[in-house]
Each structure stands twice: as C-alpha cells, then as structure tokens.
Design a protein around this motif. Structure first.
Motif, mmCIF file in Angstrom:
data_model
loop_
_atom_site.group_PDB
_atom_site.id
_atom_site.type_symbol
_atom_site.label_atom_id
_atom_site.label_comp_id
_atom_site.label_asym_id
_atom_site.label_seq_id
_atom_site.Cartn_x
_atom_site.Cartn_y
_atom_site.Cartn_z
ATOM 1 N N VAL A 77 0.042 2.497 -13.944
ATOM 2 C CA VAL A 77 -0.782 2.153 -12.788
ATOM 3 C C VAL A 77 -0.268 2.856 -11.540
ATOM 4 C CG1 VAL A 77 -1.522 0.281 -11.266
ATOM 5 C CG2 VAL A 77 -1.513 -0.059 -13.748
ATOM 6 N N ASN A 78 1.043 2.887 -11.364
ATOM 7 C CA ASN A 78 1.623 3.572 -10.209
ATOM 8 C C ASN A 78 1.328 5.064 -10.246
ATOM 9 O OD1 ASN A 78 2.756 1.261 -9.050
ATOM 10 N ND2 ASN A 78 4.649 1.464 -10.228
ATOM 11 N N ARG A 79 1.399 5.658 -11.429
ATOM 12 C CA ARG A 79 1.132 7.100 -11.536
ATOM 13 C C ARG A 79 -0.328 7.417 -11.213
ATOM 14 N NH1 ARG A 79 4.935 6.434 -15.760
ATOM 15 N NH2 ARG A 79 3.335 6.097 -17.375
ATOM 16 N N VAL A 80 -1.229 6.577 -11.708
ATOM 17 C CA VAL A 80 -2.650 6.798 -11.423
ATOM 18 C C VAL A 80 -2.928 6.601 -9.936
ATOM 19 C CG1 VAL A 80 -4.970 5.907 -11.824
ATOM 20 C CG2 VAL A 80 -3.393 6.198 -13.743
ATOM 21 N N THR A 81 -2.341 5.568 -9.361
ATOM 22 C CA THR A 81 -2.534 5.308 -7.934
ATOM 23 C C THR A 81 -2.038 6.471 -7.093
ATOM 24 O OG1 THR A 81 -2.315 2.918 -8.281
ATOM 25 C CG2 THR A 81 -1.961 3.745 -6.042
ATOM 26 N N ALA A 82 -0.861 6.971 -7.426
ATOM 27 C CA ALA A 82 -0.287 8.086 -6.666
ATOM 28 C C ALA A 82 -1.140 9.343 -6.782
ATOM 29 C CB ALA A 82 1.134 8.365 -7.149
ATOM 30 N N ALA A 83 -1.758 9.527 -7.940
ATOM 31 C CA ALA A 83 -2.536 10.745 -8.177
ATOM 32 C C ALA A 83 -3.930 10.682 -7.579
ATOM 33 C CB ALA A 83 -2.629 11.024 -9.679
ATOM 34 N N LEU A 84 -4.537 9.491 -7.557
ATOM 35 C CA LEU A 84 -5.949 9.401 -7.229
ATOM 36 C C LEU A 84 -6.273 8.749 -5.881
ATOM 37 C CD1 LEU A 84 -7.421 8.405 -10.717
ATOM 38 C CD2 LEU A 84 -7.154 10.684 -9.724
ATOM 39 N N VAL A 85 -5.417 7.854 -5.400
ATOM 40 C CA VAL A 85 -5.719 7.137 -4.166
ATOM 41 C C VAL A 85 -5.276 7.958 -2.960
ATOM 42 C CG1 VAL A 85 -5.303 5.033 -2.838
ATOM 43 C CG2 VAL A 85 -5.496 4.923 -5.337
ATOM 44 N N PRO A 86 -6.161 8.249 -2.030
ATOM 45 C CA PRO A 86 -5.781 9.028 -0.836
ATOM 46 C C PRO A 86 -4.674 8.343 -0.043
ATOM 47 C CG PRO A 86 -8.165 8.838 -1.017
ATOM 48 C CD PRO A 86 -7.596 7.909 -2.031
#
Length: 267
Positions: free
Chosen positions: A235-244
């Motif tokens: 979840v942290n990796r996806v957040t870091a990659a996708l959330v501005p």
C-alpha cells in the motif's frame, strides 16, 4: 529469508535499538546469528534487551548508552567497537518535533538536526570506511516515506529525513565498488511509540500502520539484494507511486494540525 551472516556479520551496530523498528532489527539480526551492538540513549533498556537476545539466539551483544544528538556521540561507539569486526550498520535512531514550525523551540530543532543528520553522517563515514577496507558489508539508513516532498507541521523533521535519503542514494552508488551494500528504508506509518507523539490513533488512521517487524524484514531483504531504496508495504509503495505530493501534503496537514510533544521513545 535470513540475511547473509558472512557478508553482513559477524557484528552489526543498531542505533535506536531500544524500541520500535530498531528493536526489531536487533531481533532479526540476532536470529540470523549476527552479534549486535545495541545503541540508544536508554542504557537500562538495552541492558535488558541484550541478555534476552543472547539467551534467545545464542549471540553476543554490547550495549552503548549515548545521546546521538550529542556532538561527541561517535566516540563511545568507536571505543565499543574498535576490537570487533562490524559488517553492518543500521542507522535507525531518529526523532520528530511535530507542530507549527514558527512556534517551535529553535534549540530543540537544532538537536533534531544533529540527531537526524549528523549522527547518520558520522556513523556512515566511520563504519563505511571500515567496511570498504574489508571489502564487504552493509549500511541501512532509515529515512521516512514522503520526506523529500515536505510535510506540513513536520517541516524540519521531514527536511532532515530528506538528507538521509540523499546521503544513502549517493553512498549506494559509491560504496558498491568496495563491496558495501547501502539501502535507505522509507517507512510509512508504523506501530511504534512515535504514533502517540503525533497524537494519532492507529485504529483511526486511513492506512493501517505497519508492524515494525515487517519494516525490518523488508529492509534487510532489500539490503541483501543491494537495492538503493526500500518502501515497506504494498500500500505504501502504491501510494508513493500514484498519489501526487500535493495530495499527500494536504492529508498530512490535516492529520498533524494538533498540539504534539517531542518524540523521545526511539532515541
């Protein structure tokens, strides 16, 4: 997967070992058969942890009680490790001072600066040089998720963590030629005493905090593979990659806009 005790042993230095992620690093390294030098301000806690590790995993330990924000902090650590072969440094100790920046105490912010930057610098320089001479070893530097984007109401602390990220990225490329692995750990919210400092209830957060043992395990796996960075948790990796970054800053601003006290547990 256990970390390679030949490459990263026979001794490891772990700062901030009295609680949280640092304590988990100590347990997992001891489980891999690596002796540990436990470093933190609370010596009494380390003197309880050390014998427990020795009994549980059959390793040796040393405990060094030192305030890592002290300009002379490196001396007792060097004295405690001069006669042993250190193959791994986990520079984990850090502290946060949440709250409005202009209302904060400047001397306290300077102490945070020394702890979160100068301590990593001194430890990496000393042990990095030793590992480069031996031709193998590893360094884990602990930063924070999103620190390089800036964090409202945690502006100075985030800036110090951004220094750690940059230092580790540079050392990753530089020390690889000497056989030394360097990984920067970027943990997101984690179930450690630090959450209480921010006034956060882990059961009411939008993303459930990770267990510290997961952070330590993923960091050691990344170090073994010589990855420059480790963001633990999908979840942290996806957040870091996708959330501005702007969205993250807005969310953190809402979470941290409340009175807080200085975090002392991880030192």
């Amino acid at each position: 997967m256990r970390i390679n005790a030949h490459r990263f042993g026979p001794w490891a230095v772990v700062t901030g070992a009295s609680s949280g992620i640092g304590r988990e690093f100590a347990h997992q390294l001891a489980d891999a058969g690596i002796n540990v030098v436990l470093v933190a301000r609370r010596l009494a806690v380390l003197q309880e942890l050390g014998p427990a590790l020795a009994r549980g995993y059959g390793v040796d330990y040393r405990a060094v009680g030192v305030d890592l924000s002290d300009p002379g902090m490196l001396t007792p650590i060097i004295e405690a490790t001069n006669d042993i072969d250190v193959g791994l440094l986990v520079s984990n100790a850090g502290e946060a001072l949440p709250g409005p920046f202009v209302e904060s105490d400047l001397q306290a912010q300077r102490a945070i600066l020394r702890l979160n930057t100068a301590a990593h610098l001194g430890l990496s320089h000393h042990f990095g040089e030793r590992m480069a001479r031996r031709g193998r070893g590893g360094i884990v530097l602990v930063s924070a998720l999103g620190a390089t984007h800036g964090v409202p109401y945690l502006a100075h602390t985030a800036a110090t963590k951004a220094y750690v990220s940059s230092l580790g990225a540079g050392l990753h490329g530089e020390l690889a030629k000497q056989g030394v692995h360097v990984t920067v750990l970027h943990p997101g919210p984690t179930r450690t005493p630090a959450l209480a400092v921010f006034g956060l209830d882990p059961d009411k957060m939008p993303i459930s905090p990770m267990a510290p043992e997961v952070c330590a395990r993923e960091a050691l796996r990344a170090l073994e593979r010589n990855r420059a960075n480790c963001i633990p948790g999908r979840v942290n990796r996806v957040t870091a990659a996708l959330v501005p970054a702007s969205v993250t800053r807005s969310m953190m601003s809402r979470m941290l806009l409340r009175p807080s006290r200085v975090e002392t547990a991880s030192r």
